[in-house]
Write an enzyme that holds these catalytic residues in place. Structure first.
Site, PDB file in Angstrom:
ATOM      1  N   GLU A 209       0.872  -1.177   0.000  1.00 16.99           N
ATOM      2  CA  GLU A 209       0.000   0.000   0.000  1.00 16.99           C
ATOM      3  C   GLU A 209       0.906   1.224   0.000  1.00 16.99           C
ATOM      4  O   GLU A 209       1.472   1.594   1.031  1.00 16.99           O
ATOM      5  CB  GLU A 209      -0.915  -0.011   1.222  1.00 16.99           C
ATOM      6  CG  GLU A 209      -1.948  -1.127   1.201  1.00 16.99           C
ATOM      7  CD  GLU A 209      -2.899  -1.038   0.021  1.00 16.99           C
ATOM      8  OE1 GLU A 209      -3.059   0.081  -0.524  1.00 16.99           O
ATOM      9  OE2 GLU A 209      -3.473  -2.053  -0.363  1.00 16.99           O
ATOM     10  N   CYS A 243      -2.298   9.569   2.645  1.00 15.43           N
ATOM     11  CA  CYS A 243      -1.895   9.007   1.350  1.00 15.43           C
ATOM     12  C   CYS A 243      -2.954   9.198   0.272  1.00 15.43           C
ATOM     13  O   CYS A 243      -2.637   9.154  -0.917  1.00 15.43           O
ATOM     14  CB  CYS A 243      -1.552   7.534   1.492  1.00 15.43           C
ATOM     15  SG  CYS A 243      -2.917   6.514   2.098  1.00 15.43           S
TER      16      CYS A 243
END
Length: 468
Positions: A209, A243
């Protein structure tokens, strides 16, 4: 290797089958729920100490999202664990064919510093639900959150099956030398490559990720004040250290002139005339990260904000204009409260700009036209997509969360977390008798048997259906 004994101990517990029963998994998940409830105040204090994160933001982005994920998993775990029976051909019509969801074994979860509870516990929930033993490595950068996890989390979990290690770069390199059955990493692409290389030595599967520069296209037909509020919230939440935050805006020159005063108004509404004094605006997590983000303010021209305080690691909510694609702020993920605006002629140029770059973790589009939303969705590629809002898509446990290409590999959340940490094991259970039915496939071969064998084993294409 200093971690070899730890890993082998967890593997012994897994091989003994301790984590496999549903009752065990439920008990460990419920223990996580007690951790969230009983240590809530400690979590609030730790994140306030690490980055002055407002308690409201901690509640919704760290505690509530974990609790939602946990409850969704507990509500559905029984059905997820059931064998999935599959369609059979004629040859095995009397037998049993199914997919068994097996745990991988001993898995490693490496969490980042920006959401140190959320991004550790959400994958942990999936790993526990799937029946694995787990080694957790919280980030050493968010020091107080790391200390909280190390000192308290394992008092809620079974120490035979779960472990927490503290590690910097050198220790993490040693940790990765051990053979794990699955590795789940959240962080930057450069470290993701290192993790993937270490995993390759043992042929260990991974989920990465990562991050990326998340575009936000704003078309000319928007209600500009709604856009400004939703973009400002997504960009400046956690001081931009998210993010999936919108990383830059693409819009026409005309929209930019409308958007700037609306963004200025939204920032003042959220954080007051001096955001530095607002209790609702966080700080950059560390000195190294502060210096990196401050250097990005030299790109383009500051239209809003731009104030900094090194001692407090404060960078004001900032909007940049006259930014060029080659500027530093456009060459890396910002991960701070800075929002560049670039102008494009229209939707087609925006799509071309997005497609000329690495595929992002999230892509945002604002438009009152559903056709515009659909066209951008169809002609671009990203980990996730959200129309007329930012960040909110990742709050739904029924949607997969993950990147593509440079922004990541694999996905999780809800059922997708369970599947990520489960091996889909093919199983066929045949009767010991009825051997006469098998004779058609045995040597000596006969061409005359081929039509019968093909009819028994081949899948045929379904006829086209015409609706009159």
């Amino acid at each position: 290797n200093p971690y070899a004994g730890l890993v082998s101990g967890l593997r012994a517990a897994w091989l003994a089958g301790k984590t496999r029963p549903m009752e065990y998994r439920v008990a460990q998940l419920e223990a996580l729920g007690r951790f969230l409830d009983e240590k809530k105040q400690d979590i609030l204090v730790a994140l306030a100490s690490d980055m002055r994160k407002p308690s409201f933001e901690v509640e919704i982005s760290e505690i509530s999202i974990c609790r939602s994920e946990l409850h969704h998993t507990l509500n559905n775990l029984g059905s997820w664990m059931k064998d999935e029976h599959v369609e059979k051909n004629l040859a095995i019509q009397l037998d049993s064919a199914f997919i068994r969801k097996d745990p991988y074994g001993v898995v490693l979860i490496i969490a980042p510093w920006n959401y140190p509870i959320h991004l550790l516990l959400v994958p942990l929930i999936g790993a526990i639900a799937a029946g694995n033993c787990v080694v957790m490595k919280p980030s050493e950068i968010s020091k107080n959150a790391e200390r909280l996890v190390v000192e308290t989390l394992l008092s809620y979990l079974d120490k035979d099956c779960f472990a927490v290690v503290t590690a910097g770069v050198e220790e993490t390199t040693k940790l990765l030398e051990n053979k794990f059955d699955y590795i789940f990493f959240t962080g930057v692409p450069s470290v993701g490559r290192t993790v993937m290389m270490a995993a390759a030595k043992h042929l260990t599967p991974v989920t990465l990720e990562l991050g990326g520069k998340n575009p936000c296209y704003v078309s000319d037909d928007c209600e500009v004040h709604n856009v400004a509020r939703r973009v400002a919230w997504g960009r400046f939440f956690n001081a931009g250290q998210t993010c999936v935050a919108p990383d830059y805006i693409l819009c026409s020159a005309e929209m930019r002139e409308k958007l700037l005063p609306a963004l200025r108004e939204a920032i003042a509404e959220f954080y007051g005339p001096n955001p530095k004094e607002s209790p609702d605006f966080a700080r950059i997590v560390g000195d190294k990260q502060f210096q990196r983000v401050r250097a990005l303010l030299g790109s383009g021209r500051v239209a809003i904000g731009g104030q900094v305080d090194e001692q407090e690691r404060y960078i004001a909510p900032t909007v940049l204009v006259d930014v060029r694609p080659e500027d530093a702020v456009m060459r890396e993920e910002i991960f701070g409260p800075v929002l560049p605006i670039l102008t494009v002629a229209g939707e087609d140029e925006a799509v071309a700009f997005i497609n000329a770059r690495e595929r992002p973790l999230a892509l945002y589009v604002f438009s009152s036209s559903r056709k515009v939303l659909q066209r951008v969705l169809e002609h671009t590629s990203s980990g996730g997509f959200c129309g007329n809002d930012t960040v909110m898509h990742m709050t739904l446990p029924v949607l997969p969360f993950g990147g593509i290409g440079h922004s990541g590999l694999g996905c999780y959340h809800g059922r997708f977390s369970f599947d990520t940490f489960s091996h889909a094991r093919a199983a066929l259970l045949r009767a010991a008798g009825r051997e006469a039915l098998n004779a058609v496939r045995y040597p000596p071969y006969s061409v005359r048997r081929l039509p019968l064998l093909r009819a028994a084993t081949e899948t045929r294409r379904a006829p086209a259906c015409t609706v009159l």
